[in-house]
Structure formats: structure tokens, C-alpha cells
Design a protein around this motif. Structure first.
Motif, PDB file in Angstrom:
ATOM      1  N   MET A 172       0.830  -1.203   0.000  1.00 58.61           N
ATOM      2  CA  MET A 172       0.000   0.000   0.000  1.00 58.61           C
ATOM      3  C   MET A 172       0.868   1.259   0.000  1.00 58.61           C
ATOM      4  O   MET A 172       0.589   2.236  -0.719  1.00 58.61           O
ATOM      5  N   ALA A 173       1.939   1.234   0.793  1.00 59.63           N
ATOM      6  CA  ALA A 173       2.840   2.383   0.848  1.00 59.63           C
ATOM      7  C   ALA A 173       3.535   2.585  -0.489  1.00 59.63           C
ATOM      8  O   ALA A 173       3.702   3.716  -0.952  1.00 59.63           O
ATOM      9  N   LYS A 176       1.141   4.149  -3.032  1.00 54.56           N
ATOM     10  CA  LYS A 176       0.906   5.575  -2.788  1.00 54.56           C
ATOM     11  C   LYS A 176       2.086   6.428  -3.251  1.00 54.56           C
ATOM     12  O   LYS A 176       1.917   7.574  -3.658  1.00 54.56           O
ATOM     13  N   LYS A 177       3.298   5.857  -3.171  1.00 52.97           N
ATOM     14  CA  LYS A 177       4.489   6.605  -3.574  1.00 52.97           C
ATOM     15  C   LYS A 177       4.701   6.590  -5.089  1.00 52.97           C
ATOM     16  O   LYS A 177       5.537   7.337  -5.600  1.00 52.97           O
ATOM     17  N   THR A 182      -2.647   6.498  -8.905  1.00 47.80           N
ATOM     18  CA  THR A 182      -2.943   5.284  -8.152  1.00 47.80           C
ATOM     19  C   THR A 182      -4.375   4.823  -8.425  1.00 47.80           C
ATOM     20  O   THR A 182      -5.314   5.605  -8.324  1.00 47.80           O
ATOM     21  N   ILE A 187      -2.829  -0.882  -6.913  1.00 48.69           N
ATOM     22  CA  ILE A 187      -2.708  -1.267  -5.504  1.00 48.69           C
ATOM     23  C   ILE A 187      -2.643  -2.786  -5.365  1.00 48.69           C
ATOM     24  O   ILE A 187      -1.823  -3.323  -4.612  1.00 48.69           O
TER      25      ILE A 187
END
Length: 235
Positions: A172-173, A176-177, A182, A187
Motif C-alpha cells: 500500500m505504501a 501511494k508513492k 494510483t 494497488i
């Protein structure tokens, strides 16, 4: 490293405790106490160095401007190297004790009889294998062993779940980056890749850790995990 020095002292202390228990204890009590002592030492060698290096390295890698993929790769690689050295060291030490027939107990006393008892579950089964009479001393020694066995079993049960949620959070991180927009598919892709990498690392860790745990009948942490989950599902 300090963690390896500490574990080495723990191992030497285990030998001292074993020798001390050999004096004035019944054979059953002594065997149960030995299973507790060396089983605990084996579990420590199989987990603590890896966790210490990994957590310490990740904290340093995330500090300042050092949060690069090369840093993470280096930390993980070093953690596995320390993990391998720790487990091999403990395995060799136990094998040497077996060869020497420590304190006249005969060959394969530790890697076979002691660790087989450590992986035996249930008071009656432990007493039967140890040849214990069920005295107060036997029950006291078993209580110590039971506590460690319970901790080990729960660590084995929870480890795959921890790997999943850790990999999911990392995925997930990463999503997002990502500089691109996104979306759900992105995801899912990030989380899937993170889980594949996470479970590969878990598989590698568990097979190395199994060297220090002397699981009977050629078992591994993976096989023990499946056994424990089957037992839970059957209840």
C-alpha cells in the motif's frame, strides 16, 4: 556483533545449567529441564539475530536521506547472512556435543532425544518419553517447558499472518508513492508483489531457522505451521 556474543553466552550458560541439573536430579526431570534449556536456546538463535539486524537496519535505512532500495536490500541480505551464521553455529555446537557424548549421555542425545522431547506436546507424552514419574520436580520442569512450547507454537502460528499484513502495508505504501495515478489495479499489483517477496523471505528464513531447531523426522517450520493450522481447523 553484540547479539551473537550474548547468544553465545546463553548457549554456554545452557551447558552449565545442564551440567548442574545432572547432579541430584532424576533422569526424567533432568531430561525435561534439558529440553527446556536447549530448546529455548535454539529458538533464540533461530530468531533473535535476524530480528535484531533487520529491525536495527531498517531504522537506520529509513533515517535521513538513506531510504533507498539498495539500503533495504543490503539490510535484508546482511540479516539473512547473520541468521545463517547464527543457526549454523548452534547446529554445529549441538552436533559437537552429540559427537562428544556430552557428560556420558551418548551420541545424538541432544539433536535426537532432547529436541524430540522439546517438540513433543502434552504432559503425558512428555513424561512417557522422558521416563518421568510425574513427581513434583517433574511437573515443575514440565511447566517451564510448556511455557516455552506455547510461545514457540504461537510464534509459528502468527508468523504467516504477520508476513501478510506487513507485506500488505508495504504494498500500500509503495502504491501511494508511485508517481503514476494510483488505482485499484495498481494497488492490487503492488500488494501481490510485496506478498510474493514477503513469503519468499519467510520461506527462506524458516528453512534456515529449522537448522537450529532440530525438528524430528526431518520437519521444518513450514511443516510445523501446516500441522498447527490443521490442528486448529480440526477443533
Amino acid at each position: 556483533m553484540k547479539i551473537l556474543k550474548i547468544l553465545s553466552l546463553i548457549f554456554l550458560s545452557s551447558i552449565y545449567i545442564f551440567a548442574d541439573d545432572a547432579i541430584g536430579s532424576s533422569a526424567g526431570t533432568q531430561l525435561i529441564a534439558t529440553a527446556f534449556t536447549f530448546g529455548t536456546a535454539g529458538f533464540a538463535f533461530a530468531t533473535l539475530p535476524f530480528l535484531f539486524v533487520l529491525v536495527n537496519g531498517m531504522i537506520k535505512a529509513n533515517s535521513g536521506h538513506n531510504a533507498h532500495s539498495s539500503n533495504f536490500t543490503g539490510v535484508i541480505s546482511f540479516a539473512f547472512l547473520v541468521h545463517l551464521c547464527s543457526c549454523v553455529f548452534f547446529m554445529i555446537a549441538i552436533k559437537l556435543l552429540d559427537i562428544l557424548g556430552a557428560l556420558g549421555k551418548g551420541t545424538d542425545y541432544f539433536s535426537n532425544k532432547v529436541f524430540t522431547l522439546f517438540w513433543t506436546r502434552g504432559e503425558s507424552a512428555v513424561f512417557s518419553l522422558a521416563g518421568a514419574s510425574g513427581s513434583v520436580e517433574d511437573r515443575g520442569a514440565y511447566l517451564q517447558l510448556f511455557v516455552v512450547q506455547t510461545i514457540v507454537d504461537w510464534v509459528i502460528i502468527l508468523m504467516p499472518i504477520v508476513v501478510f499484513f506487513t507485506a500488505f502495508a508495504y504494498g500500500m505504501a509503495g502504491a501511494k508513492k508511485d508517481q503514476m495515478h494510483t488505482n485499484v489495479l495498481q494497488i492490487i499489483t503492488w500488494c501481490a508483489i510485496a506478498n510474493i517477496m514477503g513469503y519468499f523471505a519467510y520461506f527462506l528464513w524458516s528453512n534456515i531457522a529449522s537448522l537450529a531447531l532440530f525438528i524430528p523426522n526431518g520437519g521444518t517450520i513450514i511443516s510445523k505451521t501446516l500441522e498447527l493450522y490443521t490442528e486448529i481447523m480440526g477443533k
